[in-house]
Design a protein around this motif. Structure first.
Motif, mmCIF file in Angstrom:
data_model
loop_
_atom_site.group_PDB
_atom_site.id
_atom_site.type_symbol
_atom_site.label_atom_id
_atom_site.label_comp_id
_atom_site.label_asym_id
_atom_site.label_seq_id
_atom_site.Cartn_x
_atom_site.Cartn_y
_atom_site.Cartn_z
ATOM 1 N N ILE A 77 0.829 -1.219 0.000
ATOM 2 C CA ILE A 77 0.000 0.000 0.000
ATOM 3 C C ILE A 77 0.858 1.262 0.000
ATOM 4 O O ILE A 77 1.856 1.332 0.710
ATOM 5 C CB ILE A 77 -0.934 -0.017 1.237
ATOM 6 N N SER A 78 0.461 2.230 -0.819
ATOM 7 C CA SER A 78 1.152 3.524 -0.852
ATOM 8 C C SER A 78 0.400 4.545 -0.013
ATOM 9 O O SER A 78 -0.819 4.578 -0.019
ATOM 10 C CB SER A 78 1.209 4.051 -2.300
ATOM 11 N N LYS A 79 1.163 5.343 0.716
ATOM 12 C CA LYS A 79 0.539 6.435 1.490
ATOM 13 C C LYS A 79 1.399 7.671 1.294
ATOM 14 O O LYS A 79 2.621 7.560 1.321
ATOM 15 C CB LYS A 79 0.570 6.107 2.998
ATOM 16 N N ILE A 86 0.562 11.719 -12.460
ATOM 17 C CA ILE A 86 1.139 10.876 -11.404
ATOM 18 C C ILE A 86 0.252 9.658 -11.178
ATOM 19 O O ILE A 86 -0.969 9.751 -11.344
ATOM 20 C CB ILE A 86 1.295 11.664 -10.078
ATOM 21 N N PHE A 87 0.863 8.518 -10.881
ATOM 22 C CA PHE A 87 0.163 7.310 -10.444
ATOM 23 C C PHE A 87 0.535 7.126 -8.973
ATOM 24 O O PHE A 87 1.561 6.484 -8.678
ATOM 25 C CB PHE A 87 0.588 6.108 -11.286
ATOM 26 N N PRO A 88 -0.283 7.684 -8.052
ATOM 27 C CA PRO A 88 0.106 7.664 -6.626
ATOM 28 C C PRO A 88 0.369 6.263 -6.068
ATOM 29 O O PRO A 88 1.199 6.090 -5.181
ATOM 30 C CB PRO A 88 -1.098 8.302 -5.924
ATOM 31 N N GLU A 89 -0.326 5.258 -6.651
ATOM 32 C CA GLU A 89 -0.156 3.888 -6.142
ATOM 33 C C GLU A 89 1.249 3.362 -6.390
ATOM 34 O O GLU A 89 1.638 2.332 -5.828
ATOM 35 C CB GLU A 89 -1.193 2.947 -6.767
ATOM 36 N N GLN A 90 2.029 4.080 -7.239
ATOM 37 C CA GLN A 90 3.395 3.635 -7.534
ATOM 38 C C GLN A 90 4.373 3.969 -6.405
ATOM 39 O O GLN A 90 5.501 3.482 -6.398
ATOM 40 C CB GLN A 90 3.880 4.289 -8.832
ATOM 41 N N ALA A 91 3.935 4.790 -5.441
ATOM 42 C CA ALA A 91 4.863 5.230 -4.381
ATOM 43 C C ALA A 91 5.511 4.036 -3.662
ATOM 44 O O ALA A 91 6.693 4.080 -3.315
ATOM 45 C CB ALA A 91 4.103 6.105 -3.385
ATOM 46 N N VAL A 92 4.748 2.951 -3.501
ATOM 47 C CA VAL A 92 5.306 1.789 -2.805
ATOM 48 C C VAL A 92 6.457 1.180 -3.619
ATOM 49 O O VAL A 92 7.431 0.675 -3.063
ATOM 50 C CB VAL A 92 4.171 0.759 -2.533
#
Ligand SMILES: C[S@@+](CC[C@H](N)C(=O)[O-])C[C@H]1O[C@@H](n2cnc3c(N)ncnc32)[C@H](O)[C@@H]1O
Length: 288
Positions: free
Chosen positions: A3-5, A94-100
């Motif tokens: 999970i990305s936060k 941006i693809f925020p879910e990519q942060a992980v």
């Protein structure tokens, strides 16, 4: 699920085929076909959005704007800066879910003995490129779109990373990888996040199901002997974690020691503490 936060982005709620998101101070509503539940839209932010992306029956769509949105605004993920704007096909840059996955990259790079050479394919606005650069790697960033590559350069500059060792290439990914093979150029890690369907700069057609095995085999030939990892991300419906793990085991990991792990990635909802799945990532990582 991984999970990305992050502070500057929030998935506030999701219902009736739509997600309500905060990008810095800007609230947007975007469609997402996998949101098949109709939970009540009680969060007042549903009625305070700046804009909503409306899909058109002829493909594509348009933004319905309710409140003024800056032409470009910037959000941060740790020390990385992203310039955002409402784009076609409901994109924002941006693809925020990519942060992980950015965290995984910066973690491995910062723990390595330095000077890792990383190839980022289908690299879009450069999230993974910046994560690797910021941790000390040398990066080659490849995307078919001149516009996206320019945007990635702006993000790198905005993040103060412009003096780092980065090459920006506008090209078809398969063509580029095959050329690197001929030139005997090798990489210690490769990251790819291919779309389901895309086009190279000279109209080369990319269809994930048809091209992925061939591209993975070509990538396997330009991984260095000290290769550390390979990331395959996909948000193509129907491409399961199991299939992605099989693909990596049958190509990248075939003659290399290490492990392949695969999981869905997702974003937590502010409203319900549940998690919205946003595709899957499969990773081969060398044993240390
Ligand atoms: C949706 S983005 C990937 C998201 C990105 N990895 C991220 O998380 O930041 C897909 C990218 O693939 C690029 N693309 C599509 N077909 C391509 C091809 N044949 N060769 C190279 N890039 C391609 C598009 O220009 C687009 O920037």
């Amino acid at each position: 699920m991984r999970i990305s936060k992050f502070e500057d982005y929030e998935l506030i709620d999701a219902s009736c085929g739509e997600k309500l998101e905060r990008f810095g101070d800007i609230i947007l509503i975007r469609p997402d076909p996998q949101i098949i539940w109709n939970t009540p839209k009680v969060d007042p932010m549903w009625r305070k959005a700046h804009a909503k992306y409306i899909r058109s029956t002829k493909g594509g769509g348009y933004w319905e704007v309710y409140k003024k949105i800056p032409d470009v605004w910037t959000i941060s993920y740790k020390d990385l800066k992203f310039r955002l704007k409402p784009m076609g096909f409901k994109h924002t840059g941006i693809f925020p879910e990519q942060a992980v996955n950015w965290d995984f990259v910066s973690d491995v790079v910062s723990k390595s003995s330095g000077n890792m050479k990383i190839l980022n394919l289908f690299a879009y606005t450069g999230g993974a490129t910046m994560a690797a650069l910021s941790a000390g790697a040398e990066v080659c960033h490849v995307d078919a779109s001149k516009g996206m590559t320019l945007w990635a350069k702006e993000n790198v500059k905005e993040s103060g990373l412009q003096d780092k060792s980065v090459r920006f290439i506008v090209d078809d990914c398969l063509k580029f990888v095959q050329r690197e093979k001929r030139r005997n150029h090798f990489y210690d890690a490769i990251i790819m996040d291919p779309p389901s369907y895309g086009r190279g700069p000279n109209g080369e057609v990319w269809k994930l199901e048809e091209g992925i095995f061939n591209l993975l085999n070509a990538c396997s030939e330009i991984l260095s002997e000290n290769a550390r990892f390979f990331i395959l991300n996909s948000y193509t419906a129907g491409l399961s974690c199991g299939v992605m793990a099989y693909l990596l085991n049958a190509t990248i990991a075939k003659n290399r020691s290490g492990v392949v792990f695969s999981s869905e990635i997702g974003l937590p909802l502010k409203a319900s503490k549940l998690v919205l799945p946003c595709g899957s990532t499969s990773i081969w990582q060398a044993s240390i």
